[in-house]
Design a protein around this motif. Sequence first.
Motif, PDB file in Angstrom:
ATOM      1  N   ARG A   1       0.785  -1.015   0.138  1.00 23.12           N
ATOM      2  CA  ARG A   1       0.123   0.276   0.128  1.00 23.12           C
ATOM      3  C   ARG A   1       0.634   1.474   0.142  1.00 23.12           C
ATOM      4  O   ARG A   1       0.557   2.451  -0.995  1.00 23.12           O
ATOM      5  CB  ARG A   1      -0.958  -0.148   1.051  1.00 23.12           C
TER       6      ARG A   1
ATOM      7  N   GLU B   1       2.218   1.816  -3.222  1.00 22.75           N
ATOM      8  CA  GLU B   1       0.698   2.485  -4.348  1.00 22.75           C
ATOM      9  C   GLU B   1       0.746   4.096  -4.294  1.00 22.75           C
ATOM     10  O   GLU B   1       0.599   4.892  -4.605  1.00 22.75           O
ATOM     11  CB  GLU B   1      -0.712   1.704  -3.737  1.00 22.75           C
TER      12      GLU B   1
ATOM     13  N   CYS C   1      -9.068   4.845  -3.367  1.00 22.48           N
ATOM     14  CA  CYS C   1      -9.423   3.568  -2.423  1.00 22.48           C
ATOM     15  C   CYS C   1     -10.631   2.769  -2.107  1.00 22.48           C
ATOM     16  O   CYS C   1     -10.645   4.604  -1.324  1.00 22.48           O
ATOM     17  CB  CYS C   1      -7.680   3.613  -1.432  1.00 22.48           C
TER      18      CYS C   1
ATOM     19  N   TYR D   1     -11.815   1.134   1.111  1.00 19.61           N
ATOM     20  CA  TYR D   1     -11.418  -0.273   2.613  1.00 19.61           C
ATOM     21  C   TYR D   1     -12.488  -0.936   2.771  1.00 19.61           C
ATOM     22  O   TYR D   1     -13.503   0.061   3.125  1.00 19.61           O
ATOM     23  CB  TYR D   1     -10.375   1.117   3.339  1.00 19.61           C
TER      24      TYR D   1
ATOM     25  N   SER E   1      -5.682   1.844   9.821  1.00 23.65           N
ATOM     26  CA  SER E   1      -4.388   1.584   9.433  1.00 23.65           C
ATOM     27  C   SER E   1      -2.581   1.620  10.560  1.00 23.65           C
ATOM     28  O   SER E   1      -1.806   1.600  10.452  1.00 23.65           O
ATOM     29  CB  SER E   1      -3.695   3.350   8.935  1.00 23.65           C
TER      30      SER E   1
END
Length: 271
Positions: A12, A15, A31, A33, A39
């Motif tokens: 991630r 990215e 994105c 989720y 996180s």
Amino acid sequence: MKISGQFLSPTRQAEIEPFETAQRPVVGFSCNYESGLWSGFHSHPRAQLMYAVSGVMRVDTLDTSYVVPPTTALFLPAGAQHAMGMDGPVALRELFLTEDAAGRVGNMPKVIAVSGLLREVILAACAEPVDWEPQGRGHHLAELALDEIARATPLPLSLPLPRDPRLRKVIEALRERPHDTRGIEAWSEVANTSARTLARMFRSELGLSFRQWRQQTRLTEALRALTLGTSPARAAAIAGFESTPAFGAAFRAHFGITPGQARKLQPGAAP
């Protein structure tokens, strides 16, 4: 909020890196989720505007907790340590801002109201390539986004967080069970200190009394629940009110909208 796993993996991070190092002043990142993801604390080298097309985010910095329902966005300056959690599935649309661009909208974290225009600009910016043409559509979107963010109304969707581990223990328990009716004497036992000391800690670290902080927490949790479709009566119970009209009056005084209006902050599926 139940946490089922962390999502800030090396993949991630890889990215996101192109968006954190882009040459353009504003770039959009998209994105989706799953519910319950967390996180862990991290930071980004660029300022960011975090907007959920659908779903509710909870974002904690080292000293403040933010609830970010749909129709609002959170601005964080570059380097701000923060952790994100997802209440339900979240469709995140995010803008990364260079130092010069961020300087045009502020240097302090804030939750802002997202107008219909800003929403469409964010979505359009996220559809642009990272290296959009300097004189093309991306440039105009970036300029409009910065102007709209600077003009947006800040909202009272933040709660101060303590550093003292004793007070932190009480705070975390209250956030998990905002409807808990125990008084400060009972909570002082949780903190392993006296009620007088705990009351003093609330004032000195949070700038609020125990009752004020708990009330603000309850109303914030009620707002989160409403944006997820909870009934006003259930939201009133979450906020510790036996009377729905009394809850409605307190809710409107704090947020400037009614519980019914808050329930409408549920846009459809993300594009």
